[in-house]
Design a protein around this motif. Sequence first.
Motif, mmCIF file in Angstrom:
data_model
loop_
_atom_site.group_PDB
_atom_site.id
_atom_site.type_symbol
_atom_site.label_atom_id
_atom_site.label_comp_id
_atom_site.label_asym_id
_atom_site.label_seq_id
_atom_site.Cartn_x
_atom_site.Cartn_y
_atom_site.Cartn_z
ATOM 1 N N ALA A 12 0.544 -1.253 -0.050
ATOM 2 C CA ALA A 12 -0.063 -0.377 0.180
ATOM 3 C C ALA A 12 1.075 1.198 -0.055
ATOM 4 O O ALA A 12 0.021 2.721 0.608
ATOM 5 N N LEU A 44 2.525 2.829 -1.704
ATOM 6 C CA LEU A 44 2.781 3.586 -3.617
ATOM 7 C C LEU A 44 1.483 4.826 -3.194
ATOM 8 O O LEU A 44 1.461 6.020 -3.535
ATOM 9 N N GLY A 45 -0.073 3.325 -3.217
ATOM 10 C CA GLY A 45 -1.316 4.486 -2.558
ATOM 11 C C GLY A 45 -0.882 5.689 -1.037
ATOM 12 O O GLY A 45 -1.263 6.882 -1.050
ATOM 13 N N ALA A 46 -0.236 5.656 -0.347
ATOM 14 C CA ALA A 46 -0.089 6.269 0.607
ATOM 15 C C ALA A 46 0.712 6.890 -0.065
ATOM 16 O O ALA A 46 -0.153 8.546 0.653
ATOM 17 N N LEU A 81 -5.585 3.838 -7.285
ATOM 18 C CA LEU A 81 -4.738 2.428 -7.441
ATOM 19 C C LEU A 81 -5.590 2.328 -5.450
ATOM 20 O O LEU A 81 -4.675 1.206 -5.437
ATOM 21 N N GLY A 82 -3.938 3.508 -4.656
ATOM 22 C CA GLY A 82 -3.416 3.299 -3.127
ATOM 23 C C GLY A 82 -4.515 2.494 -2.156
ATOM 24 O O GLY A 82 -4.749 2.047 -1.781
ATOM 25 N N ALA A 83 -5.800 3.418 -2.941
ATOM 26 C CA ALA A 83 -7.671 2.531 -1.766
ATOM 27 C C ALA A 83 -8.018 1.589 -2.193
ATOM 28 O O ALA A 83 -8.200 0.473 -0.964
ATOM 29 N N LEU A 104 -5.671 -0.910 -3.058
ATOM 30 C CA LEU A 104 -4.003 -1.322 -1.673
ATOM 31 C C LEU A 104 -4.777 -1.742 -0.641
ATOM 32 O O LEU A 104 -4.202 -2.730 -0.258
ATOM 33 N N GLN A 105 -5.513 -0.553 -0.533
ATOM 34 C CA GLN A 105 -5.367 -0.110 1.515
ATOM 35 C C GLN A 105 -6.675 -0.862 1.649
ATOM 36 O O GLN A 105 -6.695 -0.382 3.213
#
Lengths: 378, 378
Positions: A266, A268-270, B268-270, B272-273
Amino acid sequence: MTRDDTGGRPRPVVIDTMGGDHAPEEIVAGAVAAVREHGVRLVLVGQAPRVRAELERHGVTGEIPIVHAEEALAMDEGALASWRKPRSSVAVACHLIKTGRASALVSAGTTAGVVATARLRLKAQQGVLRPAIAVLLPTRPRPTVLLDSGASVDVKPEVLVQFAALGTAYAQVALGVPRPRVGLLNIGSEPGKGNKAVRRAYELLSSGHHGIEFAGNIEGGDLLTGAVDVVVCDGFTGNVALKTMEGAVRMAMAELQQTIRSSATAKLGALLQRRRLQALKARLDSETYGGGVLLGLNGTVVIAHGASQARAITSACLLAQDLAAGRIVERIRDQIAATRTSRFGWRHGDKSDRETKPEQEPPVPPEQEAGRDLPPPP
Amino acid sequence: MTRDDTGGRPRPVVIDTMGGDHAPEEIVAGAVAAVREHGVRLVLVGQAPRVRAELERHGVTGEIPIVHAEEALAMDEGALASWRKPRSSVAVACHLIKTGRASALVSAGTTAGVVATARLRLKAQQGVLRPAIAVLLPTRPRPTVLLDSGASVDVKPEVLVQFAALGTAYAQVALGVPRPRVGLLNIGSEPGKGNKAVRRAYELLSSGHHGIEFAGNIEGGDLLTGAVDVVVCDGFTGNVALKTMEGAVRMAMAELQQTIRSSATAKLGALLQRRRLQALKARLDSETYGGGVLLGLNGTVVIAHGASQARAITSACLLAQDLAAGRIVERIRDQIAATRTSRFGWRHGDKSDRETKPEQEPPVPPEQEAGRDLPPPP
């Protein structure tokens, strides 16, 4: 007290330059921005040489008047400071309001010290039993007023009704809501819920004879939903609720950061979200809406957050100017009068109420009267 | 009352199958899981045909005893239900505890109704002035006990000291903390802060003659930091703080989702998280630590969240079993005795305290005594 006796020109807002974690640097910086960018009329109170030096650093000389005050309340000083330091910058600032030379006060000093000094110097305005600190909660589409957030604990039901009047006037002036909806903070939505004071306040507010738009009980979970415009409670409950809310948001954000950091996939998303999350945190964080407004005295006191930086001080100056221009003290007088002509039947300055006040205002001994030999305002 | 009079075999936990938004389906499902997966001994109280039908759906017949109860408290019913429905499932369940045929009660019914019924049927245990509802706050490394979260409002200082004793016993049994540190919820950390009841409670707790590890005042912002093991406050303040906390976490999470959704680059990050964030939300959400434990009566009552699904009911059954096995009632008796042998000097059942109780326990008229002709437990 708030009538304009300077020949039509609005009286200045007075700033305590000595209160706050970053005093006087950030306080003076915020004041300078308020004057330059927003045209606010100001008077600065504090140790004149230090204040003058700060003004010079900003290239300001002679534009903003300074009133000297020997002493300053320390950030760890409590209510007794109002007695120990009769010539503190807050006391001198209150004197300027009392003598009609300023309209409202901004201080980032310790809440207990500022409230005690202001109560002692400015006194409760006519008809007001106890003052209250109003804060703005970050709800949408507009903020919600919560009061009292800590000025008056152990209050009677009639005082809670008055807080509804104070909050109504404040929401009208500060938020521009014509008929603010007022909720009573309680532990259930039904009538009959709550402790003795709240149950009786519910009855009084329900009677509908006081110009207050009463929306009934609201619970802790509704504080941030914008269900009402004004939330009324005693200062103990309000302070606990406010700090609990700040603590919960802080914890949720810390957990979130932990979650983001601990997840490799995560990251990258962060990175993509970091900026947005910081903006969100700032909005929820106490410092952005930091501070409160002390209502019910003969003069309005904006208590900025102790950690205030220049920008927060500028905002506080603008709020103080708006409240003075909106004649908040007169609005409160009218609202309180409306509650008094209703059939609640309590007497103003009721003896029994005074007897149970833990922070009863003592009379000011003449030798402690501050600022009596102050120079006339420029 | 809690001594084991069944010849060494632990007495069963009794479950109110009729209380809760998802009763009886989820309640019975949770009970079945508690028996099958954890070997908890249970008795189910409710409308026998419905309960039996649910058990059959799970393929359970004859394993778990059922005690019939005609009536059930509706989820919108308040304290008066305890009078109106003397044969409610909660009343019958309390009767089983009172007569020594069960050790503790689990109900997901309306808090007001369950508390009122339990107070009426089980009565306060010897020496306890007022009962309290303890909840667990999701702190790290272990939860923090908050009490009272709503059973007793308008309490005297001596009652707050007793809450410290109840919370100490609870933290010892439920969390396994040998010497729990107890904080007093207040509006400042210094002594002398707060309303009258809290200021006096501070003095009493500071005297150090009552077996309580008093850690001083704590503020709302400390509730979720794990600063202490037990936080003591009156039921009004505790209820407001708890609901405020839940509301603030809910709001922070909603804002977060909004932030994630509104950001195209962050989608995208969302994705993943998402799973991690849902886990986080579940941990913070009220339903995971949902419900509370009513302490101070002759029998322990675990009040599960009204929205409880099967898993929450299973947890509540395990907690009830643990509390009974840990002899929480005896622990409380000992803790209360320690506060009474100290020099506080209040009398148990103090008349003046009873006079100011809003929810004073009325005597039970003989004709309303529930379950007197119940069948003996299987």
